[in-house]
Enzyme design. Structure first.
Site, PDB file in Angstrom:
ATOM      1  CG  ASP A  91      -1.345  -5.773   9.491  1.00 16.21           C
ATOM      2  OD1 ASP A  91      -1.903  -5.622  10.587  1.00 16.21           O
ATOM      3  OD2 ASP A  91      -1.451  -4.954   8.556  1.00 16.21           O
ATOM      4  CG  ASN A 145     -13.646   3.297  -2.007  1.00 15.38           C
ATOM      5  OD1 ASN A 145     -13.824   4.489  -2.214  1.00 15.38           O
ATOM      6  ND2 ASN A 145     -13.659   2.781  -0.798  1.00 15.38           N
ATOM      7  CG  ASP A 186      -9.499   1.742   1.854  1.00 21.40           C
ATOM      8  OD1 ASP A 186     -10.488   2.065   1.185  1.00 21.40           O
ATOM      9  OD2 ASP A 186      -8.680   2.562   2.297  1.00 21.40           O
TER      10      ASP A 186
END
Ligand code: APR
Length: 178
Positions: A15, A29, A39
């Site tokens: 992770d 994005n 994100d």
């Protein structure tokens, strides 16, 4: 004697929000205002200050990168990059994906950062084929490491079995050439 590619590039299943490195790269994005996937995980772990800071950046075009503090993350900085959405491979996706890795490492180098962790950009929501993306990631990062001796170590961070297997195979192939 500069460190070899073997010592400077590795695959790590993890992770990414848990890694104590100088910078972790976020697969963002263009709005830079958060989302799902990595994100979402990075914003959740960094805390609300990250979003507040990102609001001041005015977004980020595909292929480019922006740097922010890591806030509550163990990583000192987050380098946000925007990968291409996969449209079948005839829309310059390969080039744009390579640009994400190059832009992110250029920004890390410019800030004197030495240890960087990068997730498998575009291979989740954006649908980029995992094996093709892994080859681009390994090749591009290896080229950037050759050109940027101050970068000490890059981790290609994977989050699932297939991504890990595929990325390790791509790296093994590249190291065999080195
Ligand atoms: N640590 C490391 N890797 C992760 C983690 C995590 N905590 N969470 C997800 N991943 C992996 C996914 O398994 C995938 O391999 O990150 C890779 C990238 O997947 P996405 O996060 O979906 O990113 P991407 O495909 O580039 O799509 C970006 O998704 O979350 C939205 O706001 C984001 O709109 C943007 C889009």
């Amino acid at each position: 004697m500069p460190a070899s590619l073997h010592e400077r590039l590795a695959v790590r299943r993890a992770d990414i929000t848990t890694l104590h490195v100088d910078a972790i790269v976020n697969a963002a994005n263009p709005s830079l205002l958060g989302g799902g996937g990595v994100d979402g995980a990075i914003h959740a772990a960094a805390g609300p200050e990250l979003l507040a800071h990102c609001r001041t950046l005015g977004g980020c075009p595909t292929g480019e990168a922006r740097i922010t503090p890591g806030f509550a993350l163990p990583a000192r900085f987050v380098i946000h990059t925007v990968g291409p959405v996969w449209h079948g491979g005839h829309d310059d996706e390969d080039t744009m994906l390579g640009r994400c890795y190059r832009s992110s490492l250029a920004l890390a180098d410019a800030h004197g950062l030495r240890r960087v962790a990068i997730p498998a950009i575009s291979t989740g929501v954006y649908g980029f084929p995992v094996e093709r993306a892994a080859r681009i990631a390994v090749t591009t990062v290896a080229d950037e490491l050759a050109a940027r001796p101050a970068l000490a170590h890059v981790l290609l961070v994977t989050f699932g079995d297939e991504a890990t297997r595929v990325t390790e195979a791509a790296l093994a192939l590249r190291l065999a050439e080195a």
